[in-house]
Design an enzyme around this catalytic site. Structure first.
Site, short mmCIF file in Angstrom:
data_model
loop_
_atom_site.label_atom_id
_atom_site.label_comp_id
_atom_site.label_asym_id
_atom_site.label_seq_id
_atom_site.Cartn_x
_atom_site.Cartn_y
_atom_site.Cartn_z
CB ILE A 32 13.86 33.60 -39.87
CG1 ILE A 32 13.28 32.69 -40.94
CG2 ILE A 32 14.52 32.82 -38.76
CD1 ILE A 32 14.33 31.86 -41.68
CB CYS A 33 10.11 31.31 -38.10
SG CYS A 33 8.88 29.98 -38.01
CB ALA A 34 7.12 32.95 -34.63
CE1 TYR A 78 5.35 28.28 -40.94
CE2 TYR A 78 3.37 28.79 -39.69
CZ TYR A 78 4.11 27.91 -40.47
OH TYR A 78 3.61 26.67 -40.77
#
Length: 99
Positions: free
Chosen positions: A15-17, A36
């Site tokens: 998740i995210c980066a 992201y």
């Protein structure tokens, strides 16, 4: 370790980066994925298909966009690992607002 998980048929999720780590490990080649904004790029992995969905599941690889998508990300993982009934039970207890 990530490549070993993939070879043994286990799920990998980020998740995210963190989907960038999956790309660097070669796990996003030819797959749909999200992260992201700005962390995954068209040249992050050969054949990567970038999506803007909150959660993207492509085979045994699960990616999600960021902190605001943590709940749907977690619920997706519960469903993959324990089934729709488990997801529904957890989701009901969360008392998510309808938007």
């Amino acid at each position: 370790m990530l490549q070993q998980f993939a070879r043994t048929g286990r799920y990998t999720a980020a998740i995210c980066a963190a989907p960038g780590v999956l790309a660097h490990a070669g796990l996003l080649e030819g797959r749909a994925a999200t992260s992201y904004p700005g962390f995954l790029k068209p040249d992050s992995a050969p054949g990567i298909r970038l999506r803007e969905d909150a959660v993207v599941i492509d085979g045994k690889v699960v990616t999600s966009r960021g902190p605001g998508t943590a709940v749907p990300f977690g619920l997706s993982l519960i469903e993959l690992l324990a089934g729709k009934a488990a997801r529904s039970a957890v989701q009901e207890r969360l008392q998510l607002p309808s938007v």
